[in-house]
Design an enzyme around this catalytic site. Structure first.
Site, PDB file in Angstrom:
ATOM      1  N   GLU A  43       0.822  -1.211   0.000  1.00 48.98           N
ATOM      2  CA  GLU A  43       0.000   0.000   0.000  1.00 48.98           C
ATOM      3  C   GLU A  43       0.858   1.263   0.000  1.00 48.98           C
ATOM      4  O   GLU A  43       0.505   2.258  -0.627  1.00 48.98           O
ATOM      5  CB  GLU A  43      -0.959   0.004   1.189  1.00 48.98           C
ATOM      6  CG  GLU A  43      -2.101  -1.009   1.066  1.00 48.98           C
ATOM      7  CD  GLU A  43      -2.991  -0.762  -0.150  1.00 48.98           C
ATOM      8  OE1 GLU A  43      -2.966   0.349  -0.711  1.00 48.98           O
ATOM      9  OE2 GLU A  43      -3.704  -1.700  -0.541  1.00 48.98           O
ATOM     10  N   TYR A 126      -6.331   7.034   3.522  1.00 50.39           N
ATOM     11  CA  TYR A 126      -6.435   5.964   2.527  1.00 50.39           C
ATOM     12  C   TYR A 126      -5.756   4.684   3.010  1.00 50.39           C
ATOM     13  O   TYR A 126      -6.356   3.601   3.026  1.00 50.39           O
ATOM     14  CB  TYR A 126      -5.839   6.377   1.167  1.00 50.39           C
ATOM     15  CG  TYR A 126      -5.631   5.135   0.345  1.00 50.39           C
ATOM     16  CD1 TYR A 126      -6.707   4.534  -0.290  1.00 50.39           C
ATOM     17  CD2 TYR A 126      -4.396   4.474   0.330  1.00 50.39           C
ATOM     18  CE1 TYR A 126      -6.565   3.332  -0.953  1.00 50.39           C
ATOM     19  CE2 TYR A 126      -4.245   3.270  -0.325  1.00 50.39           C
ATOM     20  CZ  TYR A 126      -5.321   2.713  -0.965  1.00 50.39           C
ATOM     21  OH  TYR A 126      -5.184   1.515  -1.591  1.00 50.39           O
ATOM     22  N   ASP A 144      -9.467   6.683  -3.011  1.00 48.31           N
ATOM     23  CA  ASP A 144      -8.263   7.052  -3.754  1.00 48.31           C
ATOM     24  C   ASP A 144      -8.696   7.623  -5.104  1.00 48.31           C
ATOM     25  O   ASP A 144      -9.881   7.864  -5.314  1.00 48.31           O
ATOM     26  CB  ASP A 144      -7.360   5.824  -3.932  1.00 48.31           C
ATOM     27  CG  ASP A 144      -7.947   4.866  -4.949  1.00 48.31           C
ATOM     28  OD1 ASP A 144      -9.193   4.836  -5.072  1.00 48.31           O
ATOM     29  OD2 ASP A 144      -7.188   4.165  -5.633  1.00 48.31           O
TER      30      ASP A 144
END
Length: 371
Positions: A43, A126, A144
């Site tokens: 991520e 996020y 996102d």
DNA sequence: AAACCGGGGTA
DNA sequence: TACCCAGGTTT
């Protein structure tokens, strides 16, 4: 805003989406692994970075640091070397710092609540939602660029999506649509759809599982959404750098300050050409300012063009000699200098533009040796 | 709210 | 060339 008649039943969104995802999702080395460390690293790498670009770096990084503890106990130099070329180097510094935090404050066990995850360096709304949902099945919807595009088209949102108020609205919609039985898959499914079907240009609406409910599709406005205010033009700078070489062919490099752009990476000393100044004049001035010595520019080794997010540069590099009688180079405060051999150039992390210079330099030194 | 922070793919 | 990318931090 959407009226009450247009409210979507979450199942009419999540159900076809998850069916499509189960049948169409791409393979990724961190996907469906259940390992919070791998999911976290992925991520961070995927922030402003496409899957295809990040994937080889993910393998390389996990090769160097297979576990959170391996990362936490590594030094900064090693971490930046493994990250070199991927950009946004604060991601690597924050990832490294956060690994140390997990080891020291959480006993090496990755935290399992949204707020504890969110508190780690480099993890914003996020990434906290992504890790919480994908690694731990917690009901947090991500937002996102993909989610913004998919939902702004699906609901026909015409407001500027760069505005915080519009983003808050999209986050609320995502929260309401989230499939709480499969939050991780739901989040990945929206992003997968945005990356492969609901693309910025020429979306593949014919293959979209959500087209029947999509406002932009039904009204022919996929090309206009999401709406963003036009961006400002970015400046273009002329940069000059000096490759100072001594009598033993050692090369002078400088360490960029940790808190600045490209922090923790190494470079050749230099700077911007100012108005009304020649490039060589700028080079001599910059090296006098940065090193406190006068140099004599020799061969112009190469020219490199490079685009950053907010400006572009054309960088010219000269081989330099420090004038006889000059003192040893003295860096400005907080800048470290080091004399290294050409073969050591590969052991230091350099920004992309500087790496092109090191490659030209090694080629030149090799040819000179043969001659 | 706006600026800042890399590098690469795409049309 | 312009835009965008599984964003976060700082001012």
């Amino acid at each position: 805003m959407i009226s009450s008649q247009e409210q979507i039943h979450p199942n009419h969104f999540a159900e076809p989406l998850l069916s499509w995802y189960d049948a169409s999702k791409r393979e990724m080395p961190w996907r469906d692994c259940g390992d919070p460390y791998r999911i976290w690293v992925s991520e961070i790498m995927l922030q402003q970075t496409r899957v295809d670009q990040a994937t080889p770096y993910f393998h390389r990084f996990l090769g160097h640091f297979p576990t959170l503890e391996a990362l936490a106990t590594a030094n900064r130099h090693e971490v930046l070397m493994a990250w070199e070329g991927l950009g946004y180097y604060s991601r690597a510094r924050n990832l490294h710092d956060a690994a140390k935090t997990v080891l020291s404050k959480h006993g090496g066990v990755f935290p399992q609540t949204y707020h504890e995850i969110r508190a780690l360096k480099g993890i914003g709304p996020y990434t906290a939602a992504a890790v919480a949902s994908i690694a731990f099945g917690l009901p947090h919807a991500v937002m996102d660029g993909n989610v913004i595009r998919v939902l702004s088209r699906y609901f026909g949102i015409q407001e500027d999506v760069s505005l915080p108020a519009t983003k808050a609205q999209i986050q609320q919609l995502a929260d309401g649509l989230l499939d709480t039985a499969r939050p991780g898959d739901f989040n990945q499914a929206v992003m997968e759809l945005g990356a492969t079907v609901c693309t910025p240009k020429s979306p593949l609406c014919a293959g979209c599982p959500l087209s029947t409910g999509c406002v932009a599709y039904k009204t022919g406005k996929t090309a206009e959404l999401p709406f963003k205010a036009p961006k400002k033009k970015i400046p273009h700078h002329q940069i000059v750098v000096g490759i100072c070489v001594d009598d033993e062919d050692r090369i002078l490099i400088a360490l960029r300050p940790e808190d600045k752009m490209l922090g923790g990476l190494w470079e050749f000393p230099g700077g911007k050409v100012e108005a009304g100044e020649s490039r060589k004049e700028a080079l001599i001035r910059e090296l006098k300012e940065e090193l406190g010595v006068e140099v004599m520019p020799g061969l112009r080794l190469c020219e490199v063009k490079h685009a950053y997010t907010h400006f572009k540069i054309t960088l010219n590099a000269w081989i330099c000699r420090i004038k006889t009688g000059e003192p040893e180079p003295r860096p400005k405060a907080s800048k470290k200098l080091r004399w290294i051999t050409s073969s050591e150039l590969t052991e230091y992390p350099f920004p992309k533009a500087n790496r092109k210079v090191t490659e030209a330099l090694q080629t030149w030194l090799e040819n000179r040796r043969k001659a």
